[in-house]
Every structure is written in structure tokens, then in C-alpha cells.
Design a protein around this motif. Structure first.
Motif, short mmCIF file in Angstrom:
data_model
loop_
_atom_site.label_atom_id
_atom_site.label_comp_id
_atom_site.label_asym_id
_atom_site.label_seq_id
_atom_site.Cartn_x
_atom_site.Cartn_y
_atom_site.Cartn_z
N ALA A 166 0.83 -1.20 0.00
CA ALA A 166 0.00 0.00 0.00
C ALA A 166 0.87 1.25 0.00
O ALA A 166 2.02 1.23 0.43
N ALA A 167 0.29 2.33 -0.50
CA ALA A 167 0.91 3.65 -0.44
C ALA A 167 -0.11 4.63 0.11
O ALA A 167 -1.28 4.60 -0.29
N VAL A 168 0.31 5.48 1.03
CA VAL A 168 -0.56 6.48 1.66
C VAL A 168 -0.11 7.86 1.18
O VAL A 168 1.06 8.21 1.29
N PHE A 169 -1.05 8.63 0.64
CA PHE A 169 -0.72 10.00 0.23
C PHE A 169 -1.97 10.87 0.26
O PHE A 169 -3.09 10.38 0.41
N ASP A 170 -1.76 12.18 0.15
CA ASP A 170 -2.81 13.18 0.34
C ASP A 170 -3.47 13.58 -0.98
O ASP A 170 -2.90 13.41 -2.06
N THR A 171 -4.65 14.18 -0.87
CA THR A 171 -5.19 14.98 -1.96
C THR A 171 -4.57 16.37 -1.89
O THR A 171 -4.06 16.90 -2.88
N ILE A 172 -4.62 16.96 -0.70
CA ILE A 172 -4.03 18.26 -0.44
C ILE A 172 -3.21 18.14 0.84
O ILE A 172 -3.73 17.69 1.87
N VAL A 173 -1.96 18.48 0.77
CA VAL A 173 -1.08 18.37 1.93
C VAL A 173 -1.50 19.41 2.95
O VAL A 173 -1.86 20.55 2.61
N SER A 174 -1.43 19.04 4.23
CA SER A 174 -1.85 19.96 5.29
C SER A 174 -0.83 21.07 5.51
O SER A 174 -1.16 22.25 5.44
N ASN A 175 0.39 20.71 5.82
CA ASN A 175 1.48 21.68 6.00
C ASN A 175 2.72 21.18 5.30
O ASN A 175 3.21 20.11 5.65
N PRO A 176 3.23 21.90 4.32
CA PRO A 176 2.69 23.13 3.74
C PRO A 176 1.38 22.85 2.98
O PRO A 176 1.24 21.78 2.39
N GLY A 177 0.49 23.80 3.01
CA GLY A 177 -0.80 23.62 2.36
C GLY A 177 -0.68 23.76 0.86
O GLY A 177 -0.46 24.86 0.34
N CYS A 178 -0.81 22.65 0.13
CA CYS A 178 -0.72 22.69 -1.32
C CYS A 178 -1.34 21.41 -1.88
O CYS A 178 -1.43 20.39 -1.19
N ARG A 179 -1.73 21.47 -3.11
CA ARG A 179 -2.35 20.31 -3.76
C ARG A 179 -1.27 19.30 -4.12
O ARG A 179 -0.23 19.64 -4.68
N PHE A 180 -1.53 18.04 -3.79
CA PHE A 180 -0.64 16.94 -4.12
C PHE A 180 -1.14 16.30 -5.42
O PHE A 180 -2.35 16.23 -5.64
N PRO A 181 -0.24 15.83 -6.28
CA PRO A 181 -0.68 15.23 -7.56
C PRO A 181 -1.26 13.83 -7.36
O PRO A 181 -0.75 12.84 -7.86
N PHE A 182 -2.34 13.77 -6.59
CA PHE A 182 -2.89 12.47 -6.19
C PHE A 182 -3.44 11.70 -7.38
O PHE A 182 -3.37 10.46 -7.41
N GLU A 183 -3.98 12.41 -8.37
CA GLU A 183 -4.50 11.71 -9.55
C GLU A 183 -3.38 10.91 -10.22
O GLU A 183 -3.58 9.75 -10.62
N ARG A 184 -2.23 11.52 -10.34
CA ARG A 184 -1.08 10.87 -10.97
C ARG A 184 -0.63 9.65 -10.17
O ARG A 184 -0.32 8.60 -10.74
N PHE A 185 -0.63 9.78 -8.85
CA PHE A 185 -0.12 8.69 -8.03
C PHE A 185 -1.14 7.55 -7.85
O PHE A 185 -0.75 6.41 -7.62
N ILE A 186 -2.42 7.85 -7.98
CA ILE A 186 -3.40 6.77 -8.03
C ILE A 186 -3.12 5.88 -9.25
O ILE A 186 -3.12 4.64 -9.16
N ALA A 187 -2.85 6.52 -10.38
CA ALA A 187 -2.55 5.77 -11.60
C ALA A 187 -1.24 4.99 -11.48
O ALA A 187 -1.14 3.85 -11.93
N ILE A 188 -0.23 5.59 -10.86
CA ILE A 188 1.05 4.91 -10.67
C ILE A 188 0.87 3.68 -9.78
O ILE A 188 1.40 2.61 -10.07
N CYS A 189 0.12 3.84 -8.69
CA CYS A 189 -0.12 2.70 -7.80
C CYS A 189 -0.84 1.58 -8.53
O CYS A 189 -0.51 0.39 -8.35
N ARG A 190 -1.80 1.93 -9.36
CA ARG A 190 -2.52 0.90 -10.12
C ARG A 190 -1.56 0.16 -11.04
O ARG A 190 -1.60 -1.07 -11.15
#
Length: 456
Positions: A166-190
């Protein structure tokens, strides 16, 4: 419920519950809900208080069903793949516990990670065979470099003879507050055959989430941060293909699904005579988790009604907040003479993906190092840093009746801004001036921040 369409900014404040002098510039931490949603929640609580058994035993499940239908529609997901938990931390912990890691299995997660999630992983390691590996990095970083580092950690972990499960990652990181490329990493994990466990604490209500399209393996998102429900309320999404993993809530309660493979399993654990049979085991699992005030869950329809009738709908709310966050960060950075956190490889005129959310992170002119740093108004030592950002935060609360997080990331102090429909540009101009004055006091070693060094 008040249902008049209200302009964003100062006019919107009439619907909210803040003290008249308080500026809520930190919606990202604990969220907020309008008076109309508060009234809806109190009506449910009054029903429960008036007739506890009829409400809890017979009525609550129906209200919960309506709320699950409503939240599933926002996420473009089937209702029977969405349940409620108290918060994102609980949701991630529940998923990780149910994955029942075996010897030789590992989870990969990213730095920076939300502290409670990391502590949950460490705690799970103490009670299971799980091993963990972290992708080390600091913002700013390009998406390509982030992907390269993730794949390298996966490769090295597999070379150790471990299975990256498994891999754990954010949609939006809390600190620093910014959008994480979660769409890209969902595809990579798949692609890599790794389960994606998404901490979407900052997600629903802030950015569009189309789960039918994204197809993460697990996702949890707080409704009380950005969707205007009361605290505490989060949606946990588990697609049908993965629901066989989910056999217990935390704590284990009446919906527990015992291991049918064990011949010693008592039949009394398999059948709850009070269970509602038309629901799937996954839905039943989360319907009643011990005696708890779940009134926040069933306020989702009221929150969505407010967002539609008063705010103009989901697109209007998200667009305003994201655009305001971009404008606010630029305003504060200009006042401070610094910059906004974004990708380091942006070309002129190119849009920052990191900034496509309602959170923004601005660098303070305070460097953290044992040596002078170019471009800093002042350079403080690592030992001084906790005292400085603690003093700034405390002063914001006690002298200015507001709050924004101030924290160290890399060799600088930063602040995180939260945009919301009840704020406008002038609120951040005001904040920028205050932060500039506080930073100048730090540079001159004025104020009370030096007194905090003795306790850090």
C-alpha cells in the motif's frame, strides 16, 4: 433554513457563527458550519434527547441513509461504497488496520505527512508485521522528481525482499498547504499493483473529486473542513472490489464481520438479529459504531442545501475559494517581500497545479539556519525556531483575534492561508500587514518571543 443567494465575502458572514471581532483565516484546521446547519443538527439532537430509544433504534438509520446518498452524489460514487467515520485520521487508521499486513509487507508514504497519520503507521508497526518506507522530499519539487523518488523507494523496498502492499498520500497536503498530484499517483499505484490509501482530509467541498473516474482503492475526506458540516464528520470510500478487506470498525462494534474461514468462529458473532438485512455487510459495518453522537453525519444534506441555495452551488464555492487563495497568497507574499510555494519549474504564465486549491503557503522572511541566509530579513537558529513561530501564532490569537499556522519547512518559516466564502482580499491585506510587523519584531529581537526559548 435561510435560502437567499448571498454574495461571497463580507455579506456571507451573516450566515456564520463567528464572534463579531474574529477573523477565521484558518478554515483548513477545524472547518466551520453556518447557523442553518447548526439548527439542523440541533433538531436531530432534540429528537434524540426527546425519545432516545425510538430515535437511535428506528430513525437514525434512515437519516444516515439520506446523508450517504447525498455525499455519494458529490463524489460521483455509488451509495453502497460510501460510509461515515469521525475524521480522516480515523478513516486511514481503519483502512490500515483492516489490511492486516503480513510478514514481508510494507507501506510507502510521503514526507511531509500529516503527523497523526504517521504516528498511526508507527503504532501499527508496533502491533503487526508491517514495515514502512518514507519518500523523503521538501517542497518545492517537480511532479516528475516526486514520481522518480516514489518509484525509487518502491524499487529499493522490493530489492529488500518486501512486498509494497500500500501507499498512503494526500489529496491536499496539510502543512505546507498545497495540492498533491494524487491523480497521478493513483494511476502509478494501479500500474505498480499497490493499493492507494488516500488521506483526503482536505478534499470534499474544496476540490472536485470524481471517484468513478479516479478509482482509488481507499479514500477518506473530512466533510467538516470544507463541506460545511459540523465536526466531526468524514466520508470513507471503499469500492466494492476492496470491501472484503473491511471487517471491523475502530472500535470493533456490532457490524463486525468475523473471519468465516475459522472453524472455531462462534455463530453468534456472525449474525446480529437486529441488523438491517437489506444493507450490504460493508454498509452495516459502519451504521452503528458504539453509542456516539453521529448527528454531524446526517447534516450533510443541510450543508449541501446551504451551499446550493445560499452560495450558488459546488462549482461557485470551489471556484471562489481557489481563486481567492491564489489572490490572497500573492497579496501576502507581496507585503512580506517573499514568495508563494509552487512548482520550481513553472514557465511564465503557466498555472501552478500545487495552488489549485483553497489553501496556500507563503514564505515568511525568516530563515532557519546556523548561518546567515541570503534574502532573509533575519536568520534564526533551529533552536530558536519553535519559540518564534509559537510566539507569532499566540500573538495572532491574543492580540489580533485570528489565527494562521506558522511552521518550519526546510530552511524557512512559512504560513498557511485558508480561503473561504466569508473572506475577501481585504482580510488577507490586513493579515499581511500584521505578519510583516511581527516578522520585523523578530528581526529586531523585540516582543516576547525570546522568552519562549527557555521552554523549547
Amino acid at each position: 433554513m435561510a435560502n437567499e443567494l448571498t454574495p461571497f465575502g463580507k455579506p456571507m458572514l451573516k450566515h456564520w457563527l463567528f464572534a463579531p471581532s474574529y477573523k477565521n483565516l484558518n478554515n483548513g484546521s477545524f472547518g466551520a458550519h453556518p447557523a442553518a446547519v447548526r439548527d439542523a443538527q440541533r433538531a436531530f439532537i432534540d429528537q434524540a434527547d426527546g425519545r432516545p430509544d425510538p430515535y437511535i433504534r428506528a430513525l437514525h438509520a434512515g437519516h444516515l441513509e439520506k446523508a450517504r446518498v447525498a455525499v455519494a452524489e458529490v463524489l460521483n460514487a455509488p451509495k453502497d461504497e460510501c460510509v461515515f467515520v469521525k475524521n480522516a485520521t480515523t478513516g486511514v487508521a481503519t483502512v490500515m488496520y483492516n489490511l492486516n499486513f503480513q510478514s514481508g509487507e510494507a507501506v510507502v508514504y510521503f514526507e511531509p505527512v500529516y503527523g497523526a497519520v504517521e504516528k498511526g503507521i508507527v503504532s501499527l508497526q508496533e502491533h503487526s508485521n508491517l514495515q514502512s518506507r518514507k519518500v523523503h522530499f521538501q517542497f518545492p519539487i517537480t511532479e516528475d522528481e516526486l514520481e522518480s523518488r516514489f518509484r525509487e523507494v518502491v524499487r529499493k523496498t522490493r530489492e529488500e525482499g518486501l512486498k509494497v502492499r500500500a501507499a498512503v498520500f494526500d489529496t491536499i497536503v496539510s502543512n505546507p498547504g498545497c495540492r498533491f498530484p494524487f491523480e497521478r499517483f493513483i494511476a502509478i499505484c494501479r500500474e505498480e499493483g499497490i493499493l492507494s490509501v488516500i488521506d483526503g482530509a482536505h478534499g470534499i467541498g474544496q476540490i472536485p473529486l470524481d471517484l468513478n473516474k479516479l478509482q482509488p482503492d481507499f479514500l477518506v475526506s473530512n466533510c467538516h473542513k470544507w463541506l460545511y458540516t459540523p465536526r466531526s464528520c468524514a466520508v470513507l470510500y471503499v469500492p466494492k472490489r476492496n470491501q472484503h478487506f473491511m471487517r471491523t470498525t475502530l472500535p470493533t462494534s456490532w457490524g463486525f464481520i468475523s473471519d468465516l474461514s475459522s472453524p472455531e468462529t462462534p455463530r453468534s458473532l456472525l449474525d446480529d438479529p437486529n441488523a438491517v438485512k437489506e444493507k450490504t455487510p460493508f454498509e452495516g459495518l459502519f451504521e452503528f459504531v458504539a453509542t456516539s453522537d453521529d448527528s454531524a453525519y446526517i447534516c450533510v444534506p443541510a450543508a449541501l442545501k446551504f451551499r446550493k441555495e445560499v452560495c450558488g452551488g459546488e462549482d461557485a464555492v470551489m471556484s471562489y475559494c481557489i481563486n481567492l487563495a491564489i489572490e490572497a497568497a500573492d497579496v501576502v507574499a507581496n507585503i512580506l517581500g517573499t514568495d508563494v510555494l509552487q512548482e520550481p519549474d513553472l514557465k511564465p504564465g503557466e498555472v501552478s497545479n500545487m495552488r489549485q486549491c483553497a489553501l496556500a503557503t507563503v514564505r515568511l522572511p525568516i530563515a532557519v539556519s546556523d548561518e546567515p541566509v541570503a534574502g532573509a530579513t533575519v536568520t534564526i537558529s533551529p533552536n530558536e525556531a519553535p519559540g518564534v513561530f509559537s510566539w507569532i501564532q499566540t500573538t495572532l490569537m491574543t492580540e489580533h483575534d485570528t489565527f494562521v499556522p506558522v511552521f518550519r519547512h526546510g530552511p524557512w518559516l512559512w504560513t498557511r492561508l485558508s480561503a473561504q466564502t466569508f473572506l475577501d482580499k481585504s482580510d488577507f491585506e490586513w493579515l499581511g500587514g500584521i505578519l510583516r510587523d511581527l516578522c520585523e519584531q523578530v528581526a529586531k529581537k523585540e516582543g516576547k518571543w525570546t522568552a519562549t526559548l527557555a521552554v523549547h
